[in-house]
Every structure is written in structure tokens, then in C-alpha cells.
Design a protein around this motif. Structure first.
Motif, PDB file in Angstrom:
ATOM      1  N   ILE A  96      -8.491  -5.309 -15.782  1.00  0.00           N
ATOM      2  CA  ILE A  96      -7.896  -5.781 -14.535  1.00  0.00           C
ATOM      3  C   ILE A  96      -6.686  -4.908 -14.228  1.00  0.00           C
ATOM      4  O   ILE A  96      -5.746  -4.833 -15.031  1.00  0.00           O
ATOM      5  N   ARG A  97      -6.701  -4.228 -13.076  1.00  0.00           N
ATOM      6  CA  ARG A  97      -5.612  -3.343 -12.674  1.00  0.00           C
ATOM      7  C   ARG A  97      -4.754  -4.026 -11.614  1.00  0.00           C
ATOM      8  O   ARG A  97      -5.263  -4.496 -10.595  1.00  0.00           O
ATOM      9  N   ILE A  98      -3.449  -4.068 -11.867  1.00  0.00           N
ATOM     10  CA  ILE A  98      -2.517  -4.747 -10.959  1.00  0.00           C
ATOM     11  C   ILE A  98      -1.363  -3.810 -10.623  1.00  0.00           C
ATOM     12  O   ILE A  98      -0.765  -3.204 -11.517  1.00  0.00           O
ATOM     13  N   THR A  99      -1.036  -3.699  -9.350  1.00  0.00           N
ATOM     14  CA  THR A  99       0.150  -2.951  -8.936  1.00  0.00           C
ATOM     15  C   THR A  99       1.266  -3.946  -8.666  1.00  0.00           C
ATOM     16  O   THR A  99       1.055  -4.990  -8.039  1.00  0.00           O
ATOM     17  N   THR A 100       2.465  -3.641  -9.137  1.00  0.00           N
ATOM     18  CA  THR A 100       3.564  -4.595  -9.070  1.00  0.00           C
ATOM     19  C   THR A 100       4.904  -3.879  -9.072  1.00  0.00           C
ATOM     20  O   THR A 100       4.991  -2.704  -9.458  1.00  0.00           O
ATOM     21  N   SER A 101       5.934  -4.584  -8.675  1.00  0.00           N
ATOM     22  CA  SER A 101       7.287  -4.045  -8.785  1.00  0.00           C
ATOM     23  C   SER A 101       7.789  -4.239 -10.218  1.00  0.00           C
ATOM     24  O   SER A 101       7.249  -5.051 -10.974  1.00  0.00           O
ATOM     25  N   ILE A 129       3.589   0.101 -12.202  1.00  0.00           N
ATOM     26  CA  ILE A 129       4.901  -0.266 -11.668  1.00  0.00           C
ATOM     27  C   ILE A 129       5.233   0.620 -10.477  1.00  0.00           C
ATOM     28  O   ILE A 129       5.373   1.830 -10.612  1.00  0.00           O
ATOM     29  N   ASP A 130       5.335   0.004  -9.301  1.00  0.00           N
ATOM     30  CA  ASP A 130       5.609   0.760  -8.083  1.00  0.00           C
ATOM     31  C   ASP A 130       6.268  -0.173  -7.080  1.00  0.00           C
ATOM     32  O   ASP A 130       5.707  -1.208  -6.721  1.00  0.00           O
ATOM     33  N   SER A 131       7.452   0.181  -6.617  1.00  0.00           N
ATOM     34  CA  SER A 131       8.176  -0.666  -5.670  1.00  0.00           C
ATOM     35  C   SER A 131       7.666  -0.508  -4.242  1.00  0.00           C
ATOM     36  O   SER A 131       8.038  -1.274  -3.359  1.00  0.00           O
ATOM     37  N   GLY A 132       6.807   0.489  -3.999  1.00  0.00           N
ATOM     38  CA  GLY A 132       6.262   0.684  -2.667  1.00  0.00           C
ATOM     39  C   GLY A 132       5.167  -0.322  -2.350  1.00  0.00           C
ATOM     40  O   GLY A 132       4.724  -1.087  -3.207  1.00  0.00           O
ATOM     41  N   LEU A 133       4.721  -0.306  -1.094  1.00  0.00           N
ATOM     42  CA  LEU A 133       3.656  -1.202  -0.655  1.00  0.00           C
ATOM     43  C   LEU A 133       2.327  -0.476  -0.838  1.00  0.00           C
ATOM     44  O   LEU A 133       1.870   0.246   0.044  1.00  0.00           O
ATOM     45  N   THR A 134       1.706  -0.679  -1.984  1.00  0.00           N
ATOM     46  CA  THR A 134       0.470   0.009  -2.323  1.00  0.00           C
ATOM     47  C   THR A 134      -0.729  -0.627  -1.630  1.00  0.00           C
ATOM     48  O   THR A 134      -0.847  -1.846  -1.566  1.00  0.00           O
ATOM     49  N   ALA A 143      -5.716  -6.249  -7.914  1.00  0.00           N
ATOM     50  CA  ALA A 143      -4.770  -7.157  -7.263  1.00  0.00           C
ATOM     51  C   ALA A 143      -3.409  -6.484  -7.188  1.00  0.00           C
ATOM     52  O   ALA A 143      -3.158  -5.470  -7.837  1.00  0.00           O
ATOM     53  N   GLY A 144      -2.551  -7.085  -6.380  1.00  0.00           N
ATOM     54  CA  GLY A 144      -1.177  -6.617  -6.276  1.00  0.00           C
ATOM     55  C   GLY A 144      -0.235  -7.804  -6.314  1.00  0.00           C
ATOM     56  O   GLY A 144      -0.652  -8.954  -6.151  1.00  0.00           O
ATOM     57  N   PRO A 270      10.449 -17.145  -0.116  1.00  0.00           N
ATOM     58  CA  PRO A 270       9.234 -17.281  -0.925  1.00  0.00           C
ATOM     59  C   PRO A 270       9.160 -16.265  -2.054  1.00  0.00           C
ATOM     60  O   PRO A 270       9.465 -15.079  -1.861  1.00  0.00           O
ATOM     61  N   GLY A 271       8.756 -16.748  -3.231  1.00  0.00           N
ATOM     62  CA  GLY A 271       8.700 -15.899  -4.413  1.00  0.00           C
ATOM     63  C   GLY A 271       7.466 -15.015  -4.463  1.00  0.00           C
ATOM     64  O   GLY A 271       6.798 -14.783  -3.458  1.00  0.00           O
ATOM     65  N   TYR A 272       7.153 -14.529  -5.657  1.00  0.00           N
ATOM     66  CA  TYR A 272       6.066 -13.570  -5.827  1.00  0.00           C
ATOM     67  C   TYR A 272       4.699 -14.235  -5.708  1.00  0.00           C
ATOM     68  O   TYR A 272       4.490 -15.369  -6.136  1.00  0.00           O
ATOM     69  N   HIS A 273       3.770 -13.485  -5.112  1.00  0.00           N
ATOM     70  CA  HIS A 273       2.380 -13.908  -4.990  1.00  0.00           C
ATOM     71  C   HIS A 273       1.472 -12.807  -5.533  1.00  0.00           C
ATOM     72  O   HIS A 273       1.748 -11.617  -5.347  1.00  0.00           O
TER      73      HIS A 273
END
Length: 301
Positions: A96-101, A129-134, A143-144, A270-273
Motif C-alpha cells: 500500500i503506497r501512501i503520500t503524506t506530509s 513524505i511530500d508536503s506538496g499536493l500530489t 491513497a493520500g 478539520p484534521g487529517y483525512h
């Protein structure tokens, strides 16, 4: 669709994504000449050129981009269906690959994964780990993770954290020489530590709110970073005011090395989704991970 056509379309997708016949051939385990023949055969079949090739570059044509827009989600759907077959296994499995800050990874994802993964040794997780909007579809992430204020309509979103808050802080040493700001307009008289947005490249405008009134303030100062850790360190060292996630500097506020100001202008949001395409067919492994990450407040079981 014949098997040969599906093979040709997959080859085109890999070449377009890699932007190189050499890398695509290596990824597909074939020769460059055979791959080039495959692409020519596909272009002959559809009657238009799909790739623009020069001695130094390769890119999809307008027709190629249109085909990619349809092809990517179709092949992703096939891949998801194949992954769902893992439900027939005794143990859920898959990557499972996830992009996140960085902040979400440290405060939300890793604490949950640390508890979840030991029970499912055949489930593998890759965090980018990427702070941009991937674009998770284009970049082929499962997922992101994003703050819940701006999620695309065609995405399924699962809340994975409580509300969050950003606060304005400065060191006691900094305030020895300057007045404490009482309203956002006072920030113009202060040195502030700026955040460079990786996605847009511009400087982040501090977003403050009180009694329904929203204010966006452009601040100025000696330092600019694209990393929250460095912003917090600079604030502790007295280089100016910082606007950071509250939990990121909670210990500094508790021990007095940072002082919180403009608190009545720092509202929760609103927090993280966790979000993923609505057309995605979740595998057993993905469904288990979503459930493990799902935020449950104290009133829930």
C-alpha cells in the motif's frame, strides 16, 4: 479486446510514464527495438501518433495524453481487482503506497502503523513524505493524506485525526525587545519566519480567524524554510514569530521556551483525512489499514 492489444496499451503506458524507451524496456523486461515496434504497431492501429520522439526527449502527443487519461484509471481498476483476490488468501497481503506530509506521518500514520503492522506481516506499506499536493492517480499511489478542508469531490475521504490548530509563537527573548501582538495587523511590526510552499512555490499566508472573520496575513522576516522543524527551531532561538501546528511545539510552550500569542485568532480546523479514488476497489489489506487509521473520538467504541 485481444490480449495483444492489452499488452500494447500497457507498453505505451510504461513508456509514457518513464519518458524513456530505455527505462521502459528495462522495466518490461524486453528490448528497446521490440518495444519501439510495439508502439509503432499501436500507433498504426489507432491511426494517430501517440508519442513525440527526439534524440533527447520523449513525451505524449495530445492524442497520447487523451489515451493516458482513460488508460490509467482502467488499468488501475484492473490492478485493484487483482489485488482484491488477496481476500481469498488466509492472510491479507499486498503493498500500500501512501503520500503524506511529514507532520501527518509522524503524528498520525506512524503511531497507527506501529500497532497495526506486527499483526499483518504480509502487508507492506510505503510512505512518501511530500508536503506538496500530489496527484495520487497520476503518481500511482493507493491513497493520500490531506487536511480535511480541500478534498476533491471524486475522492472517498476517511477522517484519521481530530481537529488541529495552528498557533503563533515566539520566544521570551524575542518579546523582551518587542510588544506582544494583539491583532493580526500587529504582525506587520514583527519579524516572522516564513514557510515556502513546495507545491505552489510561494510563501504561505498566515490564516487567522476570530468570530467567523477570516484574515490572511502576508508576513516578513529574515528567514524562510520549507520545513516545520526548522521553523520551530528558529522560533526557539529568537529569530521571530512562527505559525506552526500546535502539537509540533507543545513541549516548547509547556517548558516556557516559546510563548503563544494571538490565541483568540487561532481556531481549530478539520484534521487529517485519508483519501483515495471513489472508483477504487479496496483490497482486504487496504480495507484493514483504513479501519486501523480511522479516527474514533472518545464517544465512540
Amino acid at each position: 479486446m485481444r490480449r495483444e492489444e492489452l499488452v500494447d496499451l500497457n507498453a505505451f503506458l510504461i513508456v509514457a510514464e518513464e519518458r524513456s524507451f530505455t527505462r521502459a524496456a528495462a522495466k518490461l523486461g524486453t528490448s528497446q527495438s521490440a518495444l519501439s515496434h510495439t508502439i509503432r504497431r499501436l500507433e498504426t492501429r489507432v491511426g494517430v501518433r501517440l508519442l513525440t520522439r527526439t534524440t533527447r526527449s520523449l513525451a505524449p502527443t495530445e492524442a497520447g495524453e487523451r489515451l493516458l487519461a482513460t488508460l490509467r484509471p482502467a488499468l488501475d481498476s484492473i490492478g485493484a481487482e487483482l489485488s482484491s483476490l488477496g481476500e481469498l488468501r488466509e492472510k491479507p497481503a499486498g503493498t500500500i503506497r501512501i503520500t503524506t506530509s511529514e507532520h501527518a506521518a509522524n503524528t498520525v500514520l506512524w503511531p497507527a502503523l506501529e500497532k497495526f503492522l506486527p499483526d499483518y506481516p504480509d502487508i507492506h506499506v510505503e510512505l512518501s513524505i511530500d508536503s506538496g499536493l500530489t496527484d495520487i492517480v497520476t503518481e500511482r499511489f493507493d491513497a493520500g493524506v490531506r487536511l480535511g478542508e480541500a478534498l476533491a469531490k471524486d475522492m472517498i475521504a476517511t477522517r484519521i485525526s481530530p481537529d488541529v490548530r495552528m498557533i503563533v509563537v515566539g520566544s521570551p527573548a524575542y518579546f523582551e525587545q518587542r510588544k506582544i501582538p494583539l491583532v493580526p495587523q500587529d504582525l506587520a511590526e514583527h519579524r516572522c519566519i516564513n514557510l515556502r510552499l513546495r507545491s505552489a512555490g510561494g510563501l504561505y499566508a498566515w490564516e487567522l480567524e476570530k468570530d467567523g472573520r477570516e484574515v490572511r496575513v502576508r508576513v516578513d522576516g529574515q528567514l524562510v524554510f520549507n520545513n516545520s522543524n526548522m521553523i520551530a527551531r528558529a522560533a526557539v532561538a529568537g529569530f521571530g514569530l512562527a505559525f506552526v501546528m500546535e502539537d509540533h511545539v507543545r513541549e516548547h510552550v509547556a517548558d516556557g521556551s516559546l510563548v503563544c500569542v494571538l490565541e483568540d485568532w487561532c481556531s481549530s480546523f478539520p484534521g487529517y483525512h485519508l483519501y483515495y479514488p471513489s472508483r477504487r476497489q479496496p483490497s482486504a489489506a487496504f480495507a484493514l489499514l483504513v479501519d486501523a487509521l480511522r479516527y474514533r473520538d472518545r464517544g465512540q467504541a
